[in-house]
Scaffold this active site. Sequence first.
Site, mmCIF file in Angstrom:
data_model
loop_
_atom_site.group_PDB
_atom_site.id
_atom_site.type_symbol
_atom_site.label_atom_id
_atom_site.label_comp_id
_atom_site.label_asym_id
_atom_site.label_seq_id
_atom_site.Cartn_x
_atom_site.Cartn_y
_atom_site.Cartn_z
ATOM 1 N N ASP A 227 44.480 46.786 30.071
ATOM 2 C CA ASP A 227 45.388 47.278 31.106
ATOM 3 C C ASP A 227 46.698 47.703 30.458
ATOM 4 O O ASP A 227 46.714 48.123 29.299
ATOM 5 C CB ASP A 227 45.600 46.189 32.170
ATOM 6 N N HIS A 302 51.508 47.015 36.245
ATOM 7 C CA HIS A 302 50.106 46.982 36.663
ATOM 8 C C HIS A 302 49.320 45.882 35.967
ATOM 9 O O HIS A 302 48.588 45.101 36.603
ATOM 10 C CB HIS A 302 49.496 48.356 36.379
ATOM 11 N N SER A 666 42.212 48.467 41.870
ATOM 12 C CA SER A 666 42.777 47.717 40.737
ATOM 13 C C SER A 666 43.017 46.263 41.092
ATOM 14 O O SER A 666 42.925 45.376 40.242
ATOM 15 C CB SER A 666 44.119 48.333 40.314
#
Length: 891
Positions: A227, A302, A666
Site C-alpha cells: 500500500d 491510505h 480498499s
Amino acid sequence: MGNIYVAHLVVVVVFCLGVVLPCLCQGVSDDDTAVYVVTLRHTPVSHYYAELRREVNGFKDAAPAPGRTQFNKPRRYLLTSPEHQLGLNLWGWGCLTFPFLYLVPKSFRLLVEAVFFWYDNITKTDKRYGSYISRVHDSLLKKVLNGEKYLKVYSYHYLINGFAVLVTQKQAEKLSRSSLVSNVILDFSVRKATTHTPQFLGLPQGAWFQDGGFEAAGEGVVIGFVDTGIDPTHPSFGDSKSDHPYPVPPHFSGICEVTRDFPSGSCNRKLVGARHFAASAITRGIFNSTQDYASPFDGDGHGTHTAAVAAGNHGIPVIVAGHHFGNASGMAPRSHIAVYKALYKSFGGFAADVVAAIDQAAQDGVDIISLSITPNRRPPGVATFFNPIDMALLSAVKAGIFVVQAAGNTGPSLTSMFSFSPWIFTVGAASHDRVYSNSIFLGNNVTIPGVGLAPGTDESKLYKLIHAHHALSNDTSVADDMYVGECQDANKFDKDLIKGNLLMCSYSIRFVLGLSTIKRASETAKNLSAAGVVFYMDPYVIGFQLNPVPMKMPGVIIGSANDSKILMQYYNSSLEMDAVSKKIVKFGAVARICGGLKANYGSVAPKVMYYSARGPDPEDSFPHEADILKPNLLAPGSFIWAAWSSVGTESAEFLGENFALMSGTSMAAPHVAGLAALIRQKFPNFSPAAIGSALSTTASLYDKSGGAIMAQRSYPSPELNESPATPFDMGSGFVNASGALNPGLIFHSGYDDYMSFLCGINGSFPVVLNYTGQNCGLYNSTVYGPDLNLPSITMSKLNQSRIVQRTVKNIAQNESYSVGWTAPSGVSVKVSPTHFCIGSGESQVLSVLLNATVNSSVASFGRIGLFGNQGHVVNIPISIMVKISSNTTTS
C-alpha cells in the site's frame, strides 16, 4: 482503489488516466527508454521448496494437531546456496536444450533436485541465494546488451525468477529473443482501490470470544500490506498498550528500513517489518522524495488506514476535529503488521514495484497479503490472469500465503471487476448499520437532510442565513472572483454582516477536485465569527456522494441538488429588496443546524455499495466472461473509521487528523484480511484455498432485518435504485466472521489445480511456459473454470448439459448432511448424493448435473445448500450466463 468520497463526474475521469501498455510496441518509440518486467524460464525458488516438501521424504511438515486438517502449507526454508540452484538450473537448461527431458517422471526430477538440496544443506555456504540470482541476472543483461546502456531496477527471485530493467524498445526485443528469457512485458500503472464494524460483524461475542478475546485475536499471524506505507507513530500500531506483551513471530524474517522519515525504533513487536519500493517510479523521473517520502512512511493516509482496519490495536480513542467518535479496533488486533510500500500520493504505483513488494513479503514469511490496489486497465493478451502481479501472487499462494484484493471502485456496471484470478480472494464493499446524519431546520418548518460531522447550533434559537454573494466586502465582487461563493478567503467578506449568522457557501466541482475545501470554508466562517456554515450543492455537480467530513464549528452539507434548490428558494423568497437600488434591506430566512456528531444505528444493512465493482469476472480485454465467480465476498467498506497518517494528504478534510472516515473496496479488503488472520490462528495448517472456502461457504445471504441483501444500481440517488443482490454483486454473500471459524466442510484447490486451469485456456501453453517456466504437458489441460474445486459454480455458457464435481473435506466431527438446491432460471439441477454421512477428516465427492431447459443469454442464479445435523450450513452459489437448450424454447 481510491477511497470513495468525491463526485463521480470526476471519478470517471480519474479512472481513465491510468494506462496499461500491454506490448513492446505500444506507447514507446524505438529510442525512448521504459521499464520492462522480464521473467526467465527457470522456476523460482519458492516452487522447488513446495514440490520438495510434498514429494521428497524428510521434508514434510509434522502431522497436524488432533482435530485439524493438514493442507500442506509450505514451510519457509532458508535461502539456498548457489550449489543448490546450480542443480536446479542445470536441469532447467537441460530441458530447454533437450525437450524430451520434460517426459522424465516428476519423481525422478525431484530426486535430482533433492540431492542438490541435501548437498546445499550439508555444505552451508555463506553465499545467499538472492545475491547469487542477482548476479545471474546481471550476467544475462551484460551478455545480451553487450556494451549498451541499461539500468536494472529489481531482481526478483523468490516468487518469480526475473528482473525489471530500464531499456529501449529495441533492447527489450533483444532480451525477448534470448533463449533464457520467457517473457518481456512493459511495466504498467496501478491505483489504490473502524469503530463499529467489529460489533456489526459480531466479533466481541463471536470470533474474538472463541479465540480468547481481543487480547489474543490474531496473535502470531503476520499480515503484509502492499500500500502507501504506514505512520509508525500512531497508537494503533504500538506494542506497549497491552499488559500482555506481543510475541515475536518466529517465522517472519523481514526488516525495518531506517531513514530520516522512518527513524530507528519505528518498528516494534506489533509493526514487525517495513520497506519501500519505488525504483520503477524513480527511473521514470516522477518520484518526488519530499512529497512521496523515500521510506515506508505514509504521506498519503491510505496505507495507514487499511493496516489499522485489519490489525490495528483495540480500544484506541477516535478523536477528530476535537470530537470523540468512539474507540477503534482492527479485525485481528493482536496480529502483526508488515508494510511494503509501493504506492505513492503523486503518481499511484507501477507493477514492477508492486511485484518487488510482493516478492519480498513472501520471502519475509508473511501469512497474508492484503492488496487494496488494482490495475488501471484489464491486462491484454490471452487472459486477464496472465499479468505480472497475478502470476506473482499465484506463486505466493503456492508458498501458503492467503491473498486478499479489493474488487475495485468501478461499479455498478456488469463486468467492472478489476481482480481476476481464482487464487486471489476478491472483496466487494457493503454498507453497515451505522449512519451519521445531519440536517438543517428552516424557519418555514422544513427540515432538509445533509451530512457533516459537526456540532449543531443552539436548539432554542434560529439564525439568519446570509449567502456568501450577499456578504462581500466593498472591494470584492462576483465579477472579480467567480469562486468567491465557495468561502475560501475571509478577507473577501463583510465580517459585521456575517457575525452571529449562518454563512451559506456553494459546494462546487472545485471541492471535488481539491481546489477548494470544507476545512478552509469552515476556517473562513470561524474567522468571520459566523454561528455556523451551510453548504448547498452546485447544480453542475451531478451524481454526488460524499463521506461525512469533520467540522469544528456548526455546519451542514446539503448533498442533494433538489434539496439545495429548496433551500435557495426559501432564502431568495425571504429577502427584502429596495425597489430603487435593488439592494437587500433585510435577510428574512432563518434556520438552525441540527448537528451530525451522533451516530444512528439500525439502518437496513448490509447493502452492496454503488461503487463496488461487479462480476462477471472478465476473462480478457474484450471482455469475454470467465467461469470464475467474482467478487468472492462482501465486507464493510462504507464510512469506515480507522487510523490516518499525521501528514496524510489523500483527503484534505482529514489533513492533520489521526483518524479518517473513508469508503471504498480498499476498506473492505482489509476487513477480510484481518478475519483471515483469525482463521489462520485457529487453523494454522489451512491452505489459502481452505481459508477462502471457510469465508465463502459460511457467508450470510441476508441483511440484519432478515431480508435479502440489496445492491445499489446507480450513481445518482443509489438509495432509490436498488434490487436484490446476485452473486455477481456479492459473491457468496456478506462475511460471517463467527461462522468462518466453524465451517464444517472445506473446498480445497492447490497450485497444480490452478496450473491445470491456466493450461486449459485456449492458446495459453506458451504464455504459461513464459510466466512459470513450466510446460503444460505436465498438467491436465482439460480442466476449465467450472472444474476447479471452488465453493461456487460459474459458467459463461451452458451448452445443453454439463456435469461438474465438487469435493468437500470434513474438518469437524462426524456429521450427516442433506443436500438441497434452488435452480437458476432456465436450468435444471440435480445433485448426487442428496444425503451423505462424513467422518472427521474424510472427503465426499458431489456430482452436479446442470441442464439448460431454455435458450437464453440472460444470466440466472441459484444455490446449493449442504445442511449438517450438527448445525453446519455450506452455501454454494450457482451462476449461469448463456444457456443453449436442445429444445426450441427461448426465454
